[in-house]
Write a protein that holds these residues in place. Structure first.
Motif, PDB file in Angstrom:
ATOM      1  N   ILE A   3       8.266  10.464 -28.593  1.00 45.10           N
ATOM      2  CA  ILE A   3       7.343  11.020 -27.595  1.00 45.10           C
ATOM      3  C   ILE A   3       7.600  10.278 -26.284  1.00 45.10           C
ATOM      4  N   CYS A   4       7.770  11.019 -25.208  1.00 45.88           N
ATOM      5  CA  CYS A   4       7.991  10.389 -23.903  1.00 45.88           C
ATOM      6  C   CYS A   4       6.852  10.713 -22.953  1.00 45.88           C
ATOM      7  N   MET A   5       6.530   9.736 -22.121  1.00 45.25           N
ATOM      8  CA  MET A   5       5.527   9.948 -21.080  1.00 45.25           C
ATOM      9  C   MET A   5       6.120   9.479 -19.763  1.00 45.25           C
ATOM     10  N   GLN A   6       5.936  10.280 -18.712  1.00 42.23           N
ATOM     11  CA  GLN A   6       6.483   9.928 -17.398  1.00 42.23           C
ATOM     12  C   GLN A   6       5.388  10.066 -16.344  1.00 42.23           C
ATOM     13  N   SER A   7       5.225   8.997 -15.571  1.00 47.78           N
ATOM     14  CA  SER A   7       4.265   9.016 -14.469  1.00 47.78           C
ATOM     15  C   SER A   7       5.034   9.027 -13.162  1.00 47.78           C
ATOM     16  N   ALA A   8       4.567   9.814 -12.199  1.00 49.87           N
ATOM     17  CA  ALA A   8       5.217   9.850 -10.883  1.00 49.87           C
ATOM     18  C   ALA A   8       4.171   9.720  -9.788  1.00 49.87           C
ATOM     19  N   SER A  59      -5.776   5.810 -15.589  1.00 49.17           N
ATOM     20  CA  SER A  59      -5.465   5.919 -17.018  1.00 49.17           C
ATOM     21  C   SER A  59      -5.485   7.378 -17.419  1.00 49.17           C
ATOM     22  N   CYS A  60      -4.733   7.685 -18.477  1.00 49.74           N
ATOM     23  CA  CYS A  60      -4.764   9.055 -18.995  1.00 49.74           C
ATOM     24  C   CYS A  60      -4.834   9.013 -20.515  1.00 49.74           C
ATOM     25  N   GLU A  61      -5.283  10.107 -21.073  1.00 49.28           N
ATOM     26  CA  GLU A  61      -5.418  10.232 -22.525  1.00 49.28           C
ATOM     27  C   GLU A  61      -4.648  11.472 -22.944  1.00 49.28           C
ATOM     28  N   MET A  89       0.827  -1.207   0.000  1.00 48.01           N
ATOM     29  CA  MET A  89       0.000   0.000   0.000  1.00 48.01           C
ATOM     30  C   MET A  89       0.859   1.254   0.000  1.00 48.01           C
ATOM     31  N   ALA A  90       0.350   2.250  -0.709  1.00 46.80           N
ATOM     32  CA  ALA A  90       0.951   3.583  -0.694  1.00 46.80           C
ATOM     33  C   ALA A  90       0.003   4.476   0.093  1.00 46.80           C
ATOM     34  N   TRP A  91       0.540   5.241   1.033  1.00 50.15           N
ATOM     35  CA  TRP A  91      -0.271   6.113   1.894  1.00 50.15           C
ATOM     36  C   TRP A  91       0.022   7.569   1.543  1.00 50.15           C
ATOM     37  N   GLU A  92      -0.974   8.432   1.734  1.00 48.21           N
ATOM     38  CA  GLU A  92      -0.814   9.878   1.473  1.00 48.21           C
ATOM     39  C   GLU A  92      -0.170  10.115   0.108  1.00 48.21           C
ATOM     40  N   ALA A  93      -0.779   9.544  -0.924  1.00 47.25           N
ATOM     41  CA  ALA A  93      -0.167   9.596  -2.255  1.00 47.25           C
ATOM     42  C   ALA A  93      -0.772  10.681  -3.133  1.00 47.25           C
ATOM     43  N   VAL A  94       0.061  11.181  -4.038  1.00 48.05           N
ATOM     44  CA  VAL A  94      -0.400  12.024  -5.148  1.00 48.05           C
ATOM     45  C   VAL A  94       0.294  11.535  -6.414  1.00 48.05           C
ATOM     46  N   ALA A  95      -0.371  11.693  -7.557  1.00 47.88           N
ATOM     47  CA  ALA A  95       0.215  11.231  -8.818  1.00 47.88           C
ATOM     48  C   ALA A  95       0.098  12.307  -9.885  1.00 47.88           C
ATOM     49  N   ARG A  96       1.088  12.307 -10.781  1.00 52.03           N
ATOM     50  CA  ARG A  96       1.074  13.259 -11.892  1.00 52.03           C
ATOM     51  C   ARG A  96       1.658  12.548 -13.115  1.00 52.03           C
ATOM     52  N   VAL A  97       1.188  12.923 -14.299  1.00 53.17           N
ATOM     53  CA  VAL A  97       1.735  12.366 -15.536  1.00 53.17           C
ATOM     54  C   VAL A  97       2.194  13.519 -16.419  1.00 53.17           C
ATOM     55  N   ARG A  98       3.405  13.371 -16.998  1.00 54.83           N
ATOM     56  CA  ARG A  98       3.944  14.392 -17.910  1.00 54.83           C
ATOM     57  C   ARG A  98       4.144  13.764 -19.285  1.00 54.83           C
ATOM     58  N   VAL A  99       4.065  14.604 -20.317  1.00 54.88           N
ATOM     59  CA  VAL A  99       4.267  14.112 -21.678  1.00 54.88           C
ATOM     60  C   VAL A  99       5.089  15.144 -22.450  1.00 54.88           C
ATOM     61  N   THR A 100       5.801  14.687 -23.468  1.00 50.79           N
ATOM     62  CA  THR A 100       6.669  15.548 -24.284  1.00 50.79           C
ATOM     63  C   THR A 100       5.947  16.814 -24.744  1.00 50.79           C
ATOM     64  N   ASN A 101       6.687  17.928 -24.766  1.00 45.36           N
ATOM     65  CA  ASN A 101       6.156  19.185 -25.317  1.00 45.36           C
ATOM     66  C   ASN A 101       5.597  18.940 -26.716  1.00 45.36           C
TER      67      ASN A 101
END
Length: 466
Positions: free
Chosen positions: A450-455, A435-437, A392-404
């Motif tokens: 094209i790069c995509m990074q999830s954190a 999921s993201c679009e 389990m992950a507690w107190e989590a936040v997530a973000r996804v970045r993609v190439t300019n």
């Protein structure tokens, strides 16, 4: 993976770069919907295939290979000063290793002194083999103090259990306490784990589980509209200290309520009580509910109407009837509480309304209509056991970045937004996905890859920020 950059590259057609598969994030953690990206928005529209990815940061690798852990120590976590993407295998080192060029926005960044290393004749760092973050698409970064709002909290579980007549007669109460009892040894976070119990029918019952007592003490609160905590400090206890008292309570509950004839269920009041018990620490709230909420805040009415099925009005049955549970979910998120909901009723249950609790707090809904131990017991035991013991992950936040040149337009999953692109996830597990679009932000994309990074930024059950 996790606060890891899950890092994935996809080549636009027309200018196909060769991408080294060894550097890619394992599809276990990030699975793209397409293998190549159309070079222009016009081609993408003709293609009519959604571009996106399904992301499961804490997925369990069947091979058992752990995700490498990286601790930058003195130089903090290395990120692009412009787009804030984390360093990854697709960045380029230049000027003999003194600077690096980001792969998402092409900005140039200075390499911090502790992280500096000379380049070889091929322009590769001499220490590449000791740098998992430059060789692997999924990494765990140890997060320093600036990534914490407060010190990592202990894992906390509060069980909110229906003890009305149907809950007892169906066998749901017995199956619930038996499964919790079986999993006490394997729940994550030992010896820091905190635990608490609330039961409810037409009133709310609290349990003092202080380890110095000889037996658990039950206290009843009947004011459903203003639930107060009878002994605020002893309702949430350390599991390893109070294990024998917790076991006594679990053994006693089916016997205590075996003759209960009450048909009512004050779910909203019990939910509020659990919130007050755990608000200072956050954690996981598990609600076990055997009937429609009938009393107090959040009471619901039977609104199933077979005549609407197949008509244009059918969708109204899938909308929440009462904003109470959606509003409660927002309150819970603010104090880092996630809800898992277990529903057992054989009658109309209004899952559309109750399901808002897990939907917006990173949890899940489990439904066993007309629960019967012989038919449903094994599945319930497995699903509750997995809920209590998986990573389990507690107190989590997530973000996804993609190439300019590309932009993320949509997210799907059980979460709530904080800001325009930050997913707030009080509890996130090995089975959780989102999921993201993404689409073209410009008519043409003039890059080779094209790069995509999830954190995912989170606290482990052992109390480490990652």
């Amino acid at each position: 993976h996790g606060s890891q950059g899950g890092m994935m590259g996809m080549a636009p057609q027309q200018q196909m770069d060769v991408i080294d598969d060894e550097l890619q994030c394992d599809p276990l953690y990030m699975a793209p919907t397409v293998g190549v990206i159309p070079a222009s928005d016009a081609i993408a529209k003709k293609m009519k295939v959604k571009m996106g990815a399904v992301i499961q940061p804490l997925a369990e690798d069947p091979s058992g290979e752990p995700v490498p852990v990286v601790n930058f120590g003195a130089s903090s976590v290395i990120r692009c000063k412009n787009c804030r993407a984390y360093i990854n295998p697709f960045v380029q080192f230049i000027e003999n290793g003194r600077r690096w060029k980001g792969n998402m926005c092409s900005a140039l960044n200075d390499v911090p002194k502790p992280y500096f290393c000379h380049l070889d004749g091929n322009g590769r760092r001499a220490d590449l083999n000791e740098r998992p973050e430059l060789r692997k698409g999924q990494v765990e970064f140890v997060a320093p103090g600036e990534y914490m709002v407060r010190p990592p909290q202990a894992p906390c579980f509060v069980f909110v259990i229906d003890v009305s007549a149907y809950a007892v007669s169906s066998g749901m109460l017995q199956a619930t306490v038996d499964t919790i009892k079986e999993q006490l040894e394997t729940m994550p976070g030992n010896p820091r784990t905190q635990i608490g119990f609330i039961t409810f029918d037409k009133v709310v019952q609290f349990y003092n589980l202080k380890h110095t007592l000889n037996a658990p003490q039950m206290m009843v609160v009947s004011d459903l509209n203003d639930v107060f905590l009878p002994v605020p400090e002893d309702l949430l206890v350390n599991l390893s200290e109070s294990k024998s008292i917790v076991n006594q309570l679990l053994d006693a509950l089916p016997e205590m309520f075996k003759a209960n004839a009450c048909q009512d269920a004050a779910v909203g009041a019990a939910l509020t009580a659990a919130y007050r018990i755990m608000a200072h620490i956050g954690g996981k709230m598990c609600i076990f509910q055997a009937s429609l909420p009938t009393l107090g805040p959040g009471a619901l009415k039977h609104r199933g109407n077979p005549k609407l099925l197949g008509t244009e009005q059918e969708h109204t049955l899938l909308n929440a009837a009462d904003p109470f549970y959606r509003t409660k979910a927002s309150e819970l998120i603010k104090v880092q509480i996630g809800v898992d909901l277990f529903l057992f009723s054989g009658q109309y249950t209004d899952v559309a309304t109750l399901g808002n609790l897990p939907k917006f707090t990173g949890g899940a809904t489990y439904y066993y209509p007309g629960f019967h131990p012989v038919r449903d017991g094994e599945r319930f035991k497995y699903e509750l056991g997995r809920t209590l013991t998986r990573e389990m992950a507690w107190e989590a936040v997530a973000r996804v970045r993609v190439t300019n040149g590309m932009e993320i337009t949509n997210f799907f999953g059980n979460y709530q937004f904080r800001g325009k692109d930050l997913l707030s996830l009080p509890n996130f597990t090995a089975d959780s996905t989102f999921s993201c679009e993404f689409v073209h932000k410009q008519p043409n994309v003039n890059v080779g890859t094209i790069c995509m990074q999830s954190a995912l930024l989170y606290t482990t059950s052992q109390g480490e920020r990652r």
